[in-house]
Motif scaffolding. Structure first.
Motif, mmCIF file in Angstrom:
data_model
loop_
_atom_site.group_PDB
_atom_site.id
_atom_site.type_symbol
_atom_site.label_atom_id
_atom_site.label_comp_id
_atom_site.label_asym_id
_atom_site.label_seq_id
_atom_site.Cartn_x
_atom_site.Cartn_y
_atom_site.Cartn_z
ATOM 1 N N LEU A 162 11.542 -1.686 5.386
ATOM 2 C CA LEU A 162 11.645 -0.502 4.529
ATOM 3 C C LEU A 162 10.649 -0.398 3.470
ATOM 4 C CD1 LEU A 162 13.631 1.510 3.262
ATOM 5 C CD2 LEU A 162 14.476 0.058 1.874
ATOM 6 N N VAL A 163 10.101 -1.833 3.032
ATOM 7 C CA VAL A 163 9.059 -1.559 2.044
ATOM 8 C C VAL A 163 7.666 -0.932 2.850
ATOM 9 C CG1 VAL A 163 7.286 -2.962 0.709
ATOM 10 C CG2 VAL A 163 9.854 -3.037 0.391
ATOM 11 N N ASP A 164 7.573 -1.425 3.978
ATOM 12 C CA ASP A 164 6.358 -1.107 5.001
ATOM 13 C C ASP A 164 6.418 0.474 5.291
ATOM 14 O OD1 ASP A 164 5.458 -3.594 5.204
ATOM 15 O OD2 ASP A 164 6.240 -3.892 7.111
ATOM 16 N N LEU A 165 7.692 1.010 5.500
ATOM 17 C CA LEU A 165 7.840 2.434 5.837
ATOM 18 C C LEU A 165 7.620 3.169 4.855
ATOM 19 C CD1 LEU A 165 10.767 2.020 8.204
ATOM 20 C CD2 LEU A 165 8.481 2.476 9.024
ATOM 21 N N CYS A 166 8.272 2.700 3.288
ATOM 22 C CA CYS A 166 7.981 3.608 2.313
ATOM 23 C C CYS A 166 6.457 3.685 2.070
ATOM 24 C CB CYS A 166 8.404 3.116 1.209
ATOM 25 S SG CYS A 166 10.524 3.340 1.146
ATOM 26 N N PHE A 167 5.840 2.553 2.205
ATOM 27 C CA PHE A 167 4.251 2.623 1.814
ATOM 28 C C PHE A 167 3.550 3.406 3.043
ATOM 29 C CE2 PHE A 167 0.127 0.529 2.956
ATOM 30 C CZ PHE A 167 -0.349 0.739 1.656
ATOM 31 N N LEU A 168 3.774 3.503 4.045
ATOM 32 C CA LEU A 168 3.339 4.455 5.169
ATOM 33 C C LEU A 168 3.516 5.654 4.851
ATOM 34 C CD1 LEU A 168 3.632 2.170 8.315
ATOM 35 C CD2 LEU A 168 1.433 2.403 7.103
ATOM 36 N N ALA A 169 4.842 5.994 4.681
ATOM 37 C CA ALA A 169 5.154 7.431 4.349
ATOM 38 C C ALA A 169 4.424 8.039 3.104
ATOM 39 C CB ALA A 169 6.671 7.564 4.399
ATOM 40 N N ARG A 170 4.516 7.015 2.248
ATOM 41 C CA ARG A 170 3.670 7.807 0.930
ATOM 42 C C ARG A 170 1.965 7.849 1.465
ATOM 43 N NH1 ARG A 170 -0.150 6.068 -2.360
ATOM 44 N NH2 ARG A 170 -0.028 6.612 -4.590
ATOM 45 N N SER A 171 1.595 7.093 2.095
ATOM 46 C CA SER A 171 0.142 7.177 2.521
ATOM 47 C C SER A 171 0.043 8.667 3.194
ATOM 48 C CB SER A 171 -0.136 5.970 3.387
ATOM 49 O OG SER A 171 -0.494 4.836 2.545
ATOM 50 N N ALA A 172 0.831 8.661 4.079
ATOM 51 C CA ALA A 172 0.735 9.880 5.054
ATOM 52 C C ALA A 172 0.799 11.244 4.233
ATOM 53 C CB ALA A 172 2.044 10.058 6.100
ATOM 54 N N MET A 173 1.938 11.168 3.115
ATOM 55 C CA MET A 173 2.136 12.152 2.165
ATOM 56 C C MET A 173 1.086 12.543 1.493
ATOM 57 S SD MET A 173 6.419 11.801 1.493
ATOM 58 C CE MET A 173 6.270 13.146 0.331
ATOM 59 N N THR A 174 0.441 11.654 0.755
ATOM 60 C CA THR A 174 -0.736 11.739 -0.164
ATOM 61 C C THR A 174 -1.999 11.903 0.734
ATOM 62 O OG1 THR A 174 -0.717 9.345 -0.427
ATOM 63 C CG2 THR A 174 0.567 10.652 -1.844
ATOM 64 N N ARG A 175 -1.972 11.479 1.755
ATOM 65 C CA ARG A 175 -3.354 11.470 2.794
ATOM 66 C C ARG A 175 -4.162 10.330 1.981
ATOM 67 N NH1 ARG A 175 -2.284 16.887 2.290
ATOM 68 N NH2 ARG A 175 -1.813 17.689 4.296
ATOM 69 N N ASP A 176 -3.599 9.242 1.468
ATOM 70 C CA ASP A 176 -4.391 8.010 1.127
ATOM 71 C C ASP A 176 -4.436 7.151 1.977
ATOM 72 O OD1 ASP A 176 -5.442 6.135 -0.399
ATOM 73 O OD2 ASP A 176 -3.850 5.737 -1.797
ATOM 74 N N TRP A 177 -5.382 6.887 2.726
ATOM 75 C CA TRP A 177 -5.598 5.863 3.850
ATOM 76 C C TRP A 177 -6.832 4.964 3.167
ATOM 77 C CZ3 TRP A 177 -1.610 5.480 6.869
ATOM 78 C CH2 TRP A 177 -0.923 6.678 7.170
ATOM 79 N N ALA A 178 -7.272 4.853 2.026
ATOM 80 C CA ALA A 178 -8.355 4.209 1.627
ATOM 81 C C ALA A 178 -7.980 2.738 1.824
ATOM 82 C CB ALA A 178 -8.622 4.365 0.139
ATOM 83 N N TRP A 179 -6.619 2.343 1.771
ATOM 84 C CA TRP A 179 -6.329 0.836 1.865
ATOM 85 C C TRP A 179 -7.039 0.287 3.425
ATOM 86 C CZ3 TRP A 179 -3.363 0.161 5.918
ATOM 87 C CH2 TRP A 179 -2.383 1.132 6.454
ATOM 88 N N LEU A 180 -7.282 1.190 4.179
ATOM 89 C CA LEU A 180 -7.663 0.823 5.476
ATOM 90 C C LEU A 180 -9.084 0.106 5.336
ATOM 91 C CD1 LEU A 180 -6.402 3.641 7.645
ATOM 92 C CD2 LEU A 180 -5.705 1.292 7.868
ATOM 93 N N ARG A 181 -9.781 0.323 4.277
ATOM 94 C CA ARG A 181 -11.180 -0.338 3.957
ATOM 95 C C ARG A 181 -10.916 -1.606 3.413
ATOM 96 N NH1 ARG A 181 -12.278 5.142 2.339
ATOM 97 N NH2 ARG A 181 -12.208 4.516 0.030
ATOM 98 N N ILE A 182 -9.660 -2.294 3.159
ATOM 99 C CA ILE A 182 -9.613 -3.630 2.702
ATOM 100 C C ILE A 182 -10.258 -4.610 3.579
ATOM 101 C CG2 ILE A 182 -8.028 -5.248 1.957
ATOM 102 C CD1 ILE A 182 -6.043 -3.266 0.951
ATOM 103 N N GLY A 183 -11.077 -5.491 2.920
ATOM 104 C CA GLY A 183 -11.874 -6.309 3.900
ATOM 105 C C GLY A 183 -10.961 -7.380 4.778
ATOM 106 N N TRP A 184 -10.096 -8.110 4.170
ATOM 107 C CA TRP A 184 -9.247 -8.953 4.706
ATOM 108 C C TRP A 184 -8.568 -8.527 5.748
ATOM 109 C CZ3 TRP A 184 -4.194 -8.536 5.027
ATOM 110 C CH2 TRP A 184 -3.482 -7.898 4.085
ATOM 111 N N LEU A 185 -8.183 -7.080 5.710
ATOM 112 C CA LEU A 185 -7.109 -6.443 6.437
ATOM 113 C C LEU A 185 -7.804 -6.339 7.956
ATOM 114 C CD1 LEU A 185 -4.720 -4.925 7.252
ATOM 115 C CD2 LEU A 185 -5.730 -3.006 6.102
#
Length: 425
Positions: A41-64
């Protein structure tokens, strides 16, 4: 925009994710299945928020990127392709490999969103500390009166179970005890008065003593290892850590009288296993896991590769000392090899092993940044907790098995959030 209809659903997603994370310590203690649902549920909320805000900057996290490479390879090695050695575990193995991403997304969600405020991180510390206190309370009562608060007696060989019905108090305690107690210990020492100093010593000494009394070998060793890391990074805590270790050693020396069950497991049984390690359960599992890896060096056997390959006669080999021609045969098999790195080898071959090691180093790099110069106690405690989890020389549960895997990824996300909150990060 604040106050718009779009911001309200986004806030709702953020609040839902925050509530879910704050429930995780309790669920990891007593409702593992529900914890799995809440993580999703936490994962889905996070992904849904990213989609709604168009915030995908977290994809640049190095360790990811390192984690994604390891996960992608694990999924590839788990694909059931007829006529190849890929995916020998079948559809179940592939499904487990695919949903492993839930833990990685949880860490990102904690670092990037859920724990971005100091208040959220403080509340999580309180809940983790309360979880440790709950395990300690039940362990002490069980030791004194023969049953914990729920009514369960100690496990086989006198191992204290805390609030659980089986011998599983030690592994979560080894991960959470240092993050739980180190911040208040450091705060008490800063007061520089005798009462506060005595309380700091009592808190850390009590933590070591309860790990001795619980009577599980590897959790005790990992706790002491974590305290060694703390002592290296925080100079003012070195005398306290040394005192705690000495107190633990004295209790162990006196345990034949005051805690005979702990003495049997921590001294007698451990000595016997080390003396005959090659034919001990751990020696047999490690020998078999190495042979599975050698027989499948490129892609392993997919998720749960050890469980798939262990009972196959083609993977039998003599024990290290040569006394068992078949290494114990199929009867020694388990669903994992009790070591994260051997598990990575059997799941994904030597490529998977290399990617797993790179992922572990990629986690430690941001967590350790600046700690030598500014060893903030909470960050040091979390760094120690993560370090002992990814340390290769130890007996472990399966990497993503609950509840220990859940505790690890919760602490990892918290540690990443603390690191990101530092100035200049």
């Amino acid at each position: 925009m604040p106050g718009t209809s779009e911001s309200r659903p986004v806030s709702g997603l953020e609040n839902t994710a925050l509530i879910g994370v704050m429930l995780l310590p309790l669920l990891l203690l007593h409702a593992h299945g529900v914890a799995e649902i809440v993580i999703a549920l936490v994962d889905l909320c996070f992904l849904a928020r990213s989609a709604m805000t168009r915030d995908w900057a977290w994809l640049r996290i190095g360790w990811l990127w390192f984690a994604a490479a390891w996960w992608g390879w694990l999924v590839f090695c788990s694909l059931p392709v007829p006529g190849t050695t890929l995916g020998e575990g079948g559809a179940r193995s592939l499904l487990q490999a695919v949903i492993t991403v839930r833990f990685l997304l949880l860490v990102v969600a904690l670092e990037w969103l859920v724990l971005r405020t100091a208040a959220a991180r403080l509340w999580l510390w309180r809940l983790v500390a309360a979880s440790a206190a709950w395990i300690v309370l039940n362990s002490v009562i069980q030791d004194l009166f023969g049953r914990n608060l729920i009514g369960w007696p100690p496990a086989a060989e006198g191992v204290l179970t805390g609030p659980f019905g089986t011998a599983r108090a030690g592994p979560p305690m080894a991960r959470i005890i240092i993050p739980a107690v180190l911040p208040p210990v450091a705060t008490l020492l800063q007061r520089r008065d005798k009462a506060a100093t005595a309380a700091a010593y009592a808190l850390l000494l009590g933590s070591v003593l309860i790990m001795v009394l619980i009577g599980q070998r590897m959790p005790l060793v990992l706790t002491l290892f974590g305290l060694l890391i703390v002592a290296v990074l925080i100079r003012r805590l070195r005398p306290l850590v040394l005192t705690a270790v000495i107190a633990g050693a004295l209790l162990l020396a006196a345990s034949p009288i005051v805690a005979p069950a702990a003495y049997f497991r921590l001294v007698d049984k451990f000595s016997t296993q080390m003396e005959h390690f090659a034919i001990s359960p751990y020696g047999q599992l490690y020998t078999r896991a190495w042979q599975v890896g050698l027989n499948h060096p490129f892609t392993g056997m997919g998720f749960d590769g050890f469980g798939t390959g262990c009972p196959r006669p083609a993977n039998f080999r003599p024990s290290f000392d040569g006394s068992q021609p078949d290494g114990g045969g199929a009867k020694i098999c388990w669903d994992h090899p009790h070591n994260h790195y051997l598990q990575a080898l059997d799941d994904g071959g030597f490529i998977g092993l290399a990617l797993f090691g790179a992922m572990a180093l990629a986690w430690l790099r941001p967590l350790g940044r600046g700690l030598w110069r500014d060893p903030e106690p909470r960050r040091v405690a979390l760094f120690a907790a993560i370090f002992i989890q990814v340390w290769p020389i130890q007996s472990t549960t399966a990497f993503t098995s609950m509840p220990v895997g859940g505790w690890f990824f919760l602490l990892l996300g918290w540690a990443m959030a603390e690191s990101r909150a530092q100035p200049g990060s």
